[in-house]
Write a protein that holds these residues in place. Structure first.
Motif, PDB file in Angstrom:
ATOM      1  N   GLU A 243     -12.817   1.123  -1.068  1.00  0.00           N
ATOM      2  CA  GLU A 243     -12.000  -0.093  -1.261  1.00  0.00           C
ATOM      3  C   GLU A 243     -10.544   0.783  -1.915  1.00  0.00           C
ATOM      4  OE1 GLU A 243     -12.253  -3.090  -0.991  1.00  0.00           O
ATOM      5  OE2 GLU A 243     -14.284  -3.301  -0.524  1.00  0.00           O
ATOM      6  N   GLY A 244     -10.529   1.905  -2.482  1.00  0.00           N
ATOM      7  CA  GLY A 244      -9.489   2.552  -2.765  1.00  0.00           C
ATOM      8  C   GLY A 244      -9.833   3.819  -3.389  1.00  0.00           C
ATOM      9  N   LEU A 254      -1.174   9.793  -5.959  1.00  0.00           N
ATOM     10  CA  LEU A 254      -1.219   8.706  -5.140  1.00  0.00           C
ATOM     11  C   LEU A 254      -2.716   7.794  -5.241  1.00  0.00           C
ATOM     12  CD1 LEU A 254      -0.250  10.092  -1.607  1.00  0.00           C
ATOM     13  CD2 LEU A 254       1.090   8.419  -3.004  1.00  0.00           C
ATOM     14  N   PHE A 256      -4.478   4.082  -4.137  1.00  0.00           N
ATOM     15  CA  PHE A 256      -4.205   3.019  -2.961  1.00  0.00           C
ATOM     16  C   PHE A 256      -5.465   2.274  -3.282  1.00  0.00           C
ATOM     17  CE2 PHE A 256      -2.141   6.581  -0.392  1.00  0.00           C
ATOM     18  CZ  PHE A 256      -0.776   6.117  -0.704  1.00  0.00           C
ATOM     19  N   GLY A 257      -5.281   1.158  -2.787  1.00  0.00           N
ATOM     20  CA  GLY A 257      -6.331  -0.073  -2.746  1.00  0.00           C
ATOM     21  C   GLY A 257      -6.457  -0.719  -4.062  1.00  0.00           C
ATOM     22  N   THR A 258      -5.354  -1.043  -4.795  1.00  0.00           N
ATOM     23  CA  THR A 258      -5.591  -1.744  -6.248  1.00  0.00           C
ATOM     24  C   THR A 258      -6.275  -3.071  -5.891  1.00  0.00           C
ATOM     25  OG1 THR A 258      -3.306  -2.223  -6.277  1.00  0.00           O
ATOM     26  CG2 THR A 258      -4.072  -0.369  -7.401  1.00  0.00           C
ATOM     27  N   ALA A 259      -5.891  -3.588  -4.835  1.00  0.00           N
ATOM     28  CA  ALA A 259      -6.401  -4.796  -4.132  1.00  0.00           C
ATOM     29  C   ALA A 259      -7.286  -4.576  -2.816  1.00  0.00           C
ATOM     30  CB  ALA A 259      -5.408  -6.016  -4.104  1.00  0.00           C
ATOM     31  N   PRO A 260      -8.297  -5.260  -2.684  1.00  0.00           N
ATOM     32  CA  PRO A 260      -8.911  -5.228  -1.345  1.00  0.00           C
ATOM     33  C   PRO A 260      -8.080  -5.790   0.035  1.00  0.00           C
ATOM     34  CG  PRO A 260     -10.065  -6.883  -2.498  1.00  0.00           C
ATOM     35  CD  PRO A 260      -8.876  -6.304  -3.542  1.00  0.00           C
ATOM     36  N   ARG A 261      -8.218  -5.259   1.164  1.00  0.00           N
ATOM     37  CA  ARG A 261      -7.782  -5.986   2.194  1.00  0.00           C
ATOM     38  C   ARG A 261      -6.284  -6.513   2.419  1.00  0.00           C
ATOM     39  NH1 ARG A 261     -12.228  -4.377   2.595  1.00  0.00           N
ATOM     40  NH2 ARG A 261     -14.116  -4.981   4.077  1.00  0.00           N
ATOM     41  N   SER A 262      -5.573  -5.710   1.730  1.00  0.00           N
ATOM     42  CA  SER A 262      -4.186  -5.843   1.693  1.00  0.00           C
ATOM     43  C   SER A 262      -3.684  -6.078   3.080  1.00  0.00           C
ATOM     44  CB  SER A 262      -3.557  -4.856   0.862  1.00  0.00           C
ATOM     45  OG  SER A 262      -2.082  -5.232   1.026  1.00  0.00           O
ATOM     46  N   ALA A 264      -0.456  -5.504   3.357  1.00  0.00           N
ATOM     47  CA  ALA A 264       0.927  -5.022   2.978  1.00  0.00           C
ATOM     48  C   ALA A 264       1.227  -3.470   3.548  1.00  0.00           C
ATOM     49  CB  ALA A 264       1.167  -4.866   1.330  1.00  0.00           C
ATOM     50  N   ASP A 267      -2.114   0.728   6.105  1.00  0.00           N
ATOM     51  CA  ASP A 267      -3.360   0.850   5.394  1.00  0.00           C
ATOM     52  C   ASP A 267      -3.335   2.330   4.905  1.00  0.00           C
ATOM     53  OD1 ASP A 267      -5.678   1.192   3.886  1.00  0.00           O
ATOM     54  OD2 ASP A 267      -6.643  -0.025   5.274  1.00  0.00           O
ATOM     55  N   LEU A 268      -2.795   2.448   3.635  1.00  0.00           N
ATOM     56  CA  LEU A 268      -2.661   3.971   3.192  1.00  0.00           C
ATOM     57  C   LEU A 268      -3.923   4.845   2.850  1.00  0.00           C
ATOM     58  CD1 LEU A 268       0.854   3.315   1.368  1.00  0.00           C
ATOM     59  CD2 LEU A 268       0.530   4.554   3.613  1.00  0.00           C
ATOM     60  N   GLN A 270      -6.337   4.874   4.753  1.00  0.00           N
ATOM     61  CA  GLN A 270      -6.767   5.460   6.139  1.00  0.00           C
ATOM     62  C   GLN A 270      -5.741   6.711   6.251  1.00  0.00           C
ATOM     63  OE1 GLN A 270      -9.360   4.187   7.253  1.00  0.00           O
ATOM     64  NE2 GLN A 270      -9.522   2.467   6.169  1.00  0.00           N
ATOM     65  N   ARG A 286     -13.053   4.242  -5.389  1.00  0.00           N
ATOM     66  CA  ARG A 286     -13.496   3.036  -5.466  1.00  0.00           C
ATOM     67  C   ARG A 286     -14.360   2.352  -4.478  1.00  0.00           C
ATOM     68  NH1 ARG A 286      -8.672   2.953  -8.025  1.00  0.00           N
ATOM     69  NH2 ARG A 286      -7.714   2.115  -6.321  1.00  0.00           N
TER      70      ARG A 286
END
Lengths: 541, 541
Positions: A243-244, A254, A256-262, A264, A267-268, A270, A286
């Motif tokens: 998830e992060g 860095l 990334f992924g403080t929220a799921p399925r953004s 925005a 998908d960093l 990745q 996470r």
């Protein structure tokens, strides 16, 4: 309805999450206390060669360290003098990974790729500071969690660098937090997979990530290489579980992924998953967790041919229900596996399919019944749970066989790829032919086995195991076969790797796969986060 | 077992994939031939304001074109003179998107963001050549498929550029190929979603991607913005459907995903998905397809509270079985929706859950039974299929209401976000308060409704609909409310968008979300593929 499966063996067997965390000793795999006798089928391959275990690792002296004393002092200032190591043994034990050529080199006493120093940071901030010291001093940094790369991911370029540092994350070994409502665990990257499972299991959870490297590999490595476990059909690939994640780079952090399925932007996550240390060091993830399954049922099935079996797997992948584990061995692999008296059943013709189901009791039985209906309809014959349980309990034994086979003069190596269903059989044929032709031409005719172990709606992985006599120059002979296989993979439009990653061994094929403009873009990202180019140089990029 | 659902209404209703491809006329939504009367509940919101439809778009004169004649000639040389357009009408019809501020501006006669020229390339190679002409001439390029952005994705920076070109992909409208074995279709990016579904349906397939913008949006836009459709629980988000994609950049072509589920390096598809035109123009995608479902069943359920309903959805998302469609309206949205006499059932208290199941007949009924068991166990009361079918057949009607509401002096706008389950309720409360407080302070107290329409094991989206009287300066008033909502979202650690994308409206919040080092990395990628910075400048990055 009739599933055709028996129900003996439904009782849970010992759980692989209870496997102890072992300290491997290169060049041999796994728990040093465990003695592996070659089973009959493997012994037959070995013939009557004299056993040769190679140069003992403790007698190998690596090349002299090139690391400047001032850099070592700076690094000691970050972590404390007790957490850097330059002994021959620690350097040798951080040399390269676990590909067969890696083992052959170390067995021959070759530790030319040994790091100059091993460092054991305590936390993320120390990792950032180490990277900054190394960037300033132009020292190459290799992240090390389990050290089980089979693609040269631990052997960076040395030319142009003041030295090579192995950054061993074993002290980052905490289960930091479990969000039980969201079913997300925060794990430090230095945890071995087996250690992470043990910590999670104490709280009732599992990752469900069981690659064959499970006893050795670590969480950071899983993420950095897009690892896929044997239960990927049920639990997903490791990149799907993340998830992060948090990356330490020479320019900072860095996260990334403080929220799921953004939605925005790109998908960093990745961009970091699969980055193999080239952009920095993953220090934490996470990840999605699930309740420890109440029930596990494994079955064996027989299909007349690989094509029939593949069609059955495709039906399950496309229309469901999907087992938690599903795999299909081709005729050669089936014959070899079932020749072993430890495997039940006498019929070793056709192709063996293993299905496994994990979850709540009722849900598992429903799913098994529905999947079994499909398998019967697709031409499968139920072999009962004996074959399934035998596979499950022996699932991590395979890598232990390679060492005694090498001792006995038999080369064993694996490679894998992935493609669309519509191209699968052509790809299997062309890769098999490429390996067979090359090794036959060099006087070491191989046995090439293949299985499918990861299925998706659109395609599947192919995993090849090659067994051949050790020739006069086995490293060069295997390199030729591997190049031929890579060329066949690329000619078929397949990917150079489904789950072994790129490292340095697949680098050229990878660059061919993504093309020069994409490579430029990746280099631009690397130049941004690692302007001095010290992060695992020569790996991936 | 008792599911609590009735079985009347199981007969299939008209299929949304049969919706015709309409030519929208800005600033109004949808099929111009369709007259939308305000339903009673909406009319009550409108009160007795005088109807005002704003300035007719055909009477708007955009700003004078700044595009040099020589550049136009070069572009005509690429596509043919018949495929560039500079009429006032075509320029106005390519101005901005469909956010409420966008509509308010155009209704006020403001076309300051109109492109200087609209171009209609025939294929991928023409797109590459257009980008090269524009790079050389420093002309900004806006990719245009459906033009339905609600985040300012079609209004690039003009400062520093010789002009702005709208690159309309409508001629790239082919279903190129279906790989039926792998269930992958190759679609050109200019296809509207509805046109793609019609082409696929003729061959027995569906994408299953039905965002509320379905009548307007295009395939390229879906990919560039990480669109999520209403059936995401069953068919996945659009980014999950994309097996591969082709991007035209000023430096040439990127083509990712020649094989599925590669572990070779970063997943570069994920760098292009969500790139919103900033790295170039997506001209085609390879997407997962599925058989047109034989059966579709939709149900309504009532829960006492949003918290109870959310817990039920979470149970389905985490332990299954997951319906194809699942959504939960909060108390306010439920009351508004069920106040409409077109909706069946008298009870408008509590919270409405809609569940939908699509697939093979037997599988759908099994899944519905099992999910219904969970919903009953979680405290849900079955309302029967009437509510479900009513939602399904009216699912694309919502956007048609906004225009007559604006005519009647009522502002309607939406925003959305996503977070972990453990943070969901706090986030909903803080965003609702931020919007309510801001609009109340500006003298236009709103009604704020919320629903969950996309669920994952780890979290869920929150979608807010805001209704308020149009104040003296509605654009500024909404901007303040939106900023307050964005701040609340960021303060909660949630993402600035779950499926509306970033555009220019969310740009600052997005930069805050990913941090400065990640932004540097994205800028480095852009500088690599678009060194002159002409690709949708000011959007995303």
């Amino acid at each position: 309805m009739t599933t055709g499966t028996d129900r003996t063996g439904d009782e849970p067997k010992p759980d692989e999450t209870a496997i102890p965390v072992v300290e491997m000793r290169r060049p041999r795999w796994g728990d040093p206390a465990r003695v592996t006798e070659l089973p009959a089928a493997a012994a037959a391959l070995a013939g009557d060669a004299t056993e040769d275990r190679g140069v003992p690792p403790e007698s190998i002296t690596p090349r002299e360290s090139t690391l400047p004393a001032a850099v070592r002092a700076d690094l000691e200032a970050v972590v404390g003098a007790g957490y850097v190591a330059a002994s021959d043994d620690e350097r040798v034990q951080h040399t390269r990974g676990y590909s067969t050529p890696d083992l052959l080199r170390l067995r021959a006493g070759d530790a030319v790729d040994a790091p100059d120093l091993v460092i054991y940071p305590a936390d993320h901030d120390e990792v950032v500071r180490i990277l900054q010291v190394c960037a300033a001093a132009k020292v190459a940094v290799v992240p090390f969690t389990g050290g089980t790369s089979v693609v040269g991911g631990l052997a960076p370029d040395r030319a142009g660098f003041a030295g090579v540092l192995s950054l061993d994350l074993r002290r980052l070994d905490r289960l930091v937090e479990i969000d039980e409502v969201s079913r997300v665990a925060t794990l430090q990257a230095g945890l071995r997979g087996s250690a992470a499972e043990a910590l999670l299991r104490d709280r009732g959870w599992t990752l469900g990530h069981f690659p064959q490297s499970y006893e050795g590999a670590g969480i950071g490595g899983y993420a950095a290489t897009r690892s896929a476990g044997q239960s990927s059909a049920g639990y997903g690939r490791f990149d799907e579980m993340v998830e992060g994640l948090v990356l330490a780079t020479p320019r900072g952090t860095l996260d990334f992924g403080t929220a799921p399925r953004s939605a925005a932007g790109p998908d960093l996550r990745q961009l970091i998953l699969g980055s193999e240390g080239a952009f920095g060091v993953i220090t934490g993830v996470r990840v999605r967790i699930r309740p420890v399954p109440a029930t596990r049922l494994f079955d064996g099935w027989r299909f007349d041919s690989f094509a029939d079996g593949a069609t059955a797997l495709r039906r399950l992948a496309q229309d469901g229900p999907l087992p938690t584990v599903i795999r299909l061995s081709d005729e050669v692999e089936t014959a070899i596996n079932l020749a072993d008296p430890a495997q039940r059943g006498g019929d070793s013709t056709g192709c063996l399919v293993i299905t496994g189901y994990e979850g709540g009791d009722q849900e598992v039985r429903r799913r098994r019944d529905a999947a079994s209906e499909v398998l019967v309809d697709a031409g499968g014959t139920a072999l009962g749970s004996g074959h399934g349980e035998s596979w499950r309990t022996g699932r991590f034994a395979g890598p232990y066989l390679r060492d005694p086979l090498l001792d006995a003069g038999v080369l064993v190596e694996t490679l894998e790829t992935v493609t669309y269903w519509s191209k699968l059989h052509e790809l299997r044929a062309s890769v098999t032919a490429a390996i067979t032709d090359t090794l036959t031409a060099s006087g070491t005719p191989p046995l090439v086995m293949c299985h499918i172990s990861h299925v998706y709606a659109s395609g599947a992985s192919l995993y090849f195991t090659v067994v051949a006599p050790l020739g006069a120059d086995p490293i060069a002979e295997w390199a030729s076969a591997k190049t031929a296989a890579n060329n066949a993979i690329r000619a078929a439009g397949a990917s150079i790797t489904h789950h072994h990653a790129v490292g340095r061994d697949h680098r050229d094929a990878y660059h061919d796969e993504i093309g020069p403009l994409a490579l430029d873009a990746l280099r631009a990202v690397k130049a941004t986060v690692d302007p001095d180019g010290v992060c695992n140089p020569g790996i991936l990029i």
